[in-house]
Design a protein around this motif. Structure first.
Motif, PDB file in Angstrom:
ATOM      1  N   ALA A 216       3.940 -10.563 -10.803  1.00 43.73           N
ATOM      2  CA  ALA A 216       5.646 -11.485 -10.351  1.00 43.73           C
ATOM      3  C   ALA A 216       5.183 -12.577  -9.305  1.00 43.73           C
ATOM      4  O   ALA A 216       4.067 -13.080  -9.389  1.00 43.73           O
ATOM      5  CB  ALA A 216       6.156 -10.417  -9.377  1.00 43.73           C
ATOM      6  N   ARG A 217       5.690 -13.247  -9.214  1.00 46.13           N
ATOM      7  CA  ARG A 217       6.097 -14.764  -8.528  1.00 46.13           C
ATOM      8  C   ARG A 217       5.740 -14.218  -6.480  1.00 46.13           C
ATOM      9  O   ARG A 217       4.705 -14.444  -6.744  1.00 46.13           O
ATOM     10  CB  ARG A 217       7.250 -15.654  -8.536  1.00 46.13           C
ATOM     11  N   GLN A 218       6.588 -13.701  -6.097  1.00 48.79           N
ATOM     12  CA  GLN A 218       6.377 -13.394  -4.783  1.00 48.79           C
ATOM     13  C   GLN A 218       6.634 -12.436  -3.891  1.00 48.79           C
ATOM     14  O   GLN A 218       7.758 -11.629  -5.197  1.00 48.79           O
ATOM     15  CB  GLN A 218       7.296 -14.195  -4.377  1.00 48.79           C
ATOM     16  N   LEU A 219       5.799 -11.412  -3.059  1.00 46.16           N
ATOM     17  CA  LEU A 219       6.127 -10.997  -2.677  1.00 46.16           C
ATOM     18  C   LEU A 219       6.718 -10.900  -1.388  1.00 46.16           C
ATOM     19  O   LEU A 219       6.141 -11.607  -0.239  1.00 46.16           O
ATOM     20  CB  LEU A 219       5.477  -9.876  -2.363  1.00 46.16           C
ATOM     21  N   TRP A 220       8.277 -10.928  -0.506  1.00 46.56           N
ATOM     22  CA  TRP A 220       8.985 -10.902   0.950  1.00 46.56           C
ATOM     23  C   TRP A 220       8.664  -9.783   1.214  1.00 46.56           C
ATOM     24  O   TRP A 220       9.645  -8.906   0.573  1.00 46.56           O
ATOM     25  CB  TRP A 220      10.225 -11.890   0.796  1.00 46.56           C
ATOM     26  N   VAL A 221       7.688  -9.850   2.856  1.00 51.53           N
ATOM     27  CA  VAL A 221       7.639  -8.642   3.823  1.00 51.53           C
ATOM     28  C   VAL A 221       8.822  -9.038   4.657  1.00 51.53           C
ATOM     29  O   VAL A 221       8.277  -9.741   5.524  1.00 51.53           O
ATOM     30  CB  VAL A 221       6.226  -8.195   3.177  1.00 51.53           C
ATOM     31  N   LYS A 222       9.591  -8.713   5.403  1.00 52.00           N
ATOM     32  CA  LYS A 222       9.936  -8.979   6.447  1.00 52.00           C
ATOM     33  C   LYS A 222       9.928  -7.415   7.198  1.00 52.00           C
ATOM     34  O   LYS A 222      10.005  -6.685   7.350  1.00 52.00           O
ATOM     35  CB  LYS A 222      11.594  -8.946   6.848  1.00 52.00           C
ATOM     36  N   ARG A 223       9.920  -6.999   9.071  1.00 48.30           N
ATOM     37  CA  ARG A 223       9.183  -6.612   9.370  1.00 48.30           C
ATOM     38  C   ARG A 223       9.891  -6.769  11.176  1.00 48.30           C
ATOM     39  O   ARG A 223      10.164  -8.213  11.722  1.00 48.30           O
ATOM     40  CB  ARG A 223       8.136  -6.536   9.966  1.00 48.30           C
ATOM     41  N   ARG A 224      10.824  -5.582  11.615  1.00 52.31           N
ATOM     42  CA  ARG A 224      11.228  -5.287  12.491  1.00 52.31           C
ATOM     43  C   ARG A 224      10.121  -6.299  13.731  1.00 52.31           C
ATOM     44  O   ARG A 224       8.467  -5.176  13.146  1.00 52.31           O
ATOM     45  CB  ARG A 224      11.457  -4.762  12.982  1.00 52.31           C
ATOM     46  N   VAL A 225       9.480  -6.470  15.023  1.00 52.84           N
ATOM     47  CA  VAL A 225       8.528  -7.109  15.387  1.00 52.84           C
ATOM     48  C   VAL A 225       8.856  -5.913  16.848  1.00 52.84           C
ATOM     49  O   VAL A 225       9.999  -6.569  17.755  1.00 52.84           O
ATOM     50  CB  VAL A 225       8.390  -7.999  15.647  1.00 52.84           C
ATOM     51  N   PRO A 226       7.719  -4.802  17.057  1.00 48.90           N
ATOM     52  CA  PRO A 226       7.770  -4.122  18.530  1.00 48.90           C
ATOM     53  C   PRO A 226       6.935  -5.280  19.913  1.00 48.90           C
ATOM     54  O   PRO A 226       6.643  -5.812  19.770  1.00 48.90           O
ATOM     55  CB  PRO A 226       6.958  -3.433  18.136  1.00 48.90           C
ATOM     56  N   ALA A 227       7.250  -4.277  20.513  1.00 49.74           N
ATOM     57  CA  ALA A 227       7.813  -4.716  21.871  1.00 49.74           C
ATOM     58  C   ALA A 227       5.592  -5.312  22.043  1.00 49.74           C
ATOM     59  O   ALA A 227       5.270  -6.564  21.883  1.00 49.74           O
ATOM     60  CB  ALA A 227       7.408  -4.600  22.818  1.00 49.74           C
ATOM     61  N   THR A 228       4.939  -4.339  21.006  1.00 49.08           N
ATOM     62  CA  THR A 228       3.699  -4.116  21.433  1.00 49.08           C
ATOM     63  C   THR A 228       3.183  -5.677  20.055  1.00 49.08           C
ATOM     64  O   THR A 228       1.710  -5.318  20.505  1.00 49.08           O
ATOM     65  CB  THR A 228       2.757  -3.093  21.000  1.00 49.08           C
ATOM     66  N   GLY A 229       3.645  -6.170  19.517  1.00 47.34           N
ATOM     67  CA  GLY A 229       3.616  -7.178  18.645  1.00 47.34           C
ATOM     68  C   GLY A 229       3.167  -6.261  17.016  1.00 47.34           C
ATOM     69  O   GLY A 229       3.072  -5.308  17.174  1.00 47.34           O
ATOM     70  N   LEU A 230       3.271  -7.032  15.537  1.00 48.00           N
ATOM     71  CA  LEU A 230       2.563  -6.669  14.839  1.00 48.00           C
ATOM     72  C   LEU A 230       0.995  -6.573  13.889  1.00 48.00           C
ATOM     73  O   LEU A 230       0.857  -7.804  14.275  1.00 48.00           O
ATOM     74  CB  LEU A 230       3.235  -7.491  13.523  1.00 48.00           C
ATOM     75  N   ALA A 231       0.817  -5.369  13.610  1.00 45.98           N
ATOM     76  CA  ALA A 231      -0.590  -5.480  12.968  1.00 45.98           C
ATOM     77  C   ALA A 231      -0.081  -5.979  11.613  1.00 45.98           C
ATOM     78  O   ALA A 231       1.238  -6.318  11.283  1.00 45.98           O
ATOM     79  CB  ALA A 231      -1.077  -4.136  12.535  1.00 45.98           C
ATOM     80  N   PRO A 232      -1.250  -6.344  10.742  1.00 48.57           N
ATOM     81  CA  PRO A 232      -1.254  -7.359   9.243  1.00 48.57           C
ATOM     82  C   PRO A 232      -0.240  -6.634   8.494  1.00 48.57           C
ATOM     83  O   PRO A 232      -0.302  -5.605   8.791  1.00 48.57           O
ATOM     84  CB  PRO A 232      -2.800  -7.630   9.121  1.00 48.57           C
TER      85      PRO A 232
END
Ligand SMILES: Cc1cc2nc3c(=O)[nH]c(=O)nc-3n(C[C@H](O)[C@H](O)[C@H](O)COP(=O)(O)OP(=O)(O)OC[C@H]3O[C@@H](n4cnc5c(N)ncnc54)[C@H](O)[C@@H]3O)c2cc1C
Length: 420
Positions: A216-232
């Motif tokens: 496939a060409r691309q994988l787009w990942v959208k995540r809500r950002v908690p107050a503590t920040g996001l892990a990779p």
């Protein structure tokens, strides 16, 4: 009053005699009183004749644009675009659960066709509606609210019940989202771990041109950002499917400038600046295009994608790009994601109507065993009786339409073809 135009893509020259632009409910009532046939025009982003009529089109764009915020909901005028609504409610500390790929579309027009974004736990935009108010052809104001007998039939209306003048949408406290793009996931590995891949974020999309049936060409990942920040984004899974982080901003369509896209690279931002793929101030998607989309039950998603892989060579020449998304089930009668968690298989075709129609027929043939439902606002050619069989409440909707619009004022060719 003005002459009818064409839809956004330019493939449908509306046959309507003219466009009326009432500025008040009284003017809207007068417009309907003088029109044996009418249709409301949203922002004209549908790719078929769903918004057309042989009577008059009515645009609500000049009606008052109101946004009222309640603690957990917003009451909005029908013609507002999500791109106008979202920043206004964000400024008041509120957000919607999801958005489509572009902010340019009107709320009422999107809701009427079951428009959706992506997300395992996120339902269609129509499912956010908790109440709506419409004017019938006789000028009567009718309000329906979640829980009312007709409600689940009246939301995804195909524009066939009346003129929706305002809607109440579920809202929640505003939140931030970060989106990241990865390149080159291998289909074999993605499909082997499909549930894990679509759970990589709150909203996940896979893009492919089908010029390569294996990658496939691309994988787009959208995540809500908690107050503590996001892990990779799960690096093991990303590596396991053979994907790598994009080195810079990417557009889904090969060769198109990523400036039109919402901010990538994991930089957190307000929900409405990350959930859509495209920015309000730019032309969304390829611009010069046609679109189709088919929704299958989530359980059939991987098999349906395999069926598309098998015809990749037939699809690629007609395509700009294809997108795979997930949509959570809702309970709306005519919602393409009604009653079943779904995988949505989208196609952005090059603007060659004949080639697109031929490719659509091929897609419909290979997706038929999966009971694929077409997106109401995009190009499809499936037989009406096949579509009707995919909706358990089809006859109930027909009865509702006959009851709410007995003279068939809003019954255009699109609705008539469906036998509704
Ligand atoms: C570039 C592009 C990207 C897109 N991306 C997505 C996506 O991510 N997800 C997705 O699901 N779809 C997507 N779509 C399809 C789009 O969301 C639908 O076609 C949607 O219906 C467009 O809304 P509109 O306001 O332009 O409606 P129109 O095309 O103007 O009208 C659609 C229907 O709504 C009815 N309607 C409009 N306003 C009212 C009203 N006030 N009262 C009663 N009926 C009304 C019309 O009569 C018509 O039947 C995309 C389209 C384009 C062009």
């Amino acid at each position: 009053m003005s002459a009818a135009e064409a839809n956004w893509a330019g493939n449908i020259a509306y046959r309507a005699q003219r466009v009326l632009r009432p500025v008040s409910l009284d003017e809207l009532r007068d417009a309907l009183a003088g029109s044996p046939r009418a249709r409301v025009l949203g922002t004209r982003h549908s790719f078929n004749d769903i918004a057309d009529t042989d009577g008059v089109q009515i645009s609500l764009a000049h009606m008052p644009r109101e946004i009222e915020t309640l603690p957990d909901a917003v009451r909005v005028s029908a013609a507002l675009r999500y791109g106008d609504l979202a920043p206004a409610i964000h400024a008041r500390g509120l957000a919607l659960a999801n958005l489509a790929s572009l902010p340019h579309i009107s709320v009422a027009g999107s809701v009427a066709t079951g428009t959706h974004g992506s997300g395992d736990a996120l339902r269609s935009l129509s499912a956010s509606v908790r109440a709506l108010t419409l004017m019938t052809a006789d000028g009567e104001i009718v309000s329906v609210r979640r829980g009312d007998a007709d409600f689940a039939g009246a939301v995804v209306s195909l524009g066939a019940l009346g003129v929706v003048t305002s809607l109440e949408l579920d809202a929640e406290p505003s939140y931030r989202v970060a989106q990241e793009v990865f390149e080159g996931p291998r289909w074999d590995d993605v499909l082997a771990r499909f549930d894990e891949v679509t759970a990589l974020g709150d909203s996940v999309s896979l893009f492919t041109t089908w010029s390569d049936a294996d990658v496939a060409r691309q994988l787009w990942v959208k995540r809500r950002v908690p107050a503590t920040g996001l892990a990779p984004v799960d690096p093991d899974l990303i590596a396991a499917v053979g994907a790598v982080p994009a080195a810079g901003p990417r557009h889904p369509v090969p060769g198109v400038d990523a400036a039109a896209c919402s901010v990538q690279g994991g930089e957190p931002g307000p929900w409405f600046e990350r959930l859509p793929h495209f920015r309000l101030e730019f032309t969304p998607s390829a611009g010069d295009e046609l679109q189709s989309e088919f929704l299958v039950a989530r359980a059939d998603g991987a098999a349906a994608i395999e069926a598309l892989r098998a015809i990749a060579r037939d699809l690629a020449p007609a395509l700009h790009v294809s997108e795979v998304r997930t949509v959570a089930a809702d309970d709306l009668w005519l919602s393409p994601s009604g009653g079943r968690d779904s995988v949505a298989l989208h196609f952005t075709w090059k603007r060659d109507v004949a080639a697109a129609r031929e490719a659509v027929a091929t897609v419909e043939r290979v997706l038929a065993p999966f009971g694929a439902r077409p997106h109401w606002g995009k190009i499809f050619g499936m037989a009406p009786e096949r579509i009707a069989a995919l909706y358990p409440r089809w006859a109930d909707f027909r009865a509702l339409r006959e009851r709410m619009d007995p003279r068939g004022v809003f019954r255009n060719a699109f609705v008539a073809r469906l036998g509704l």
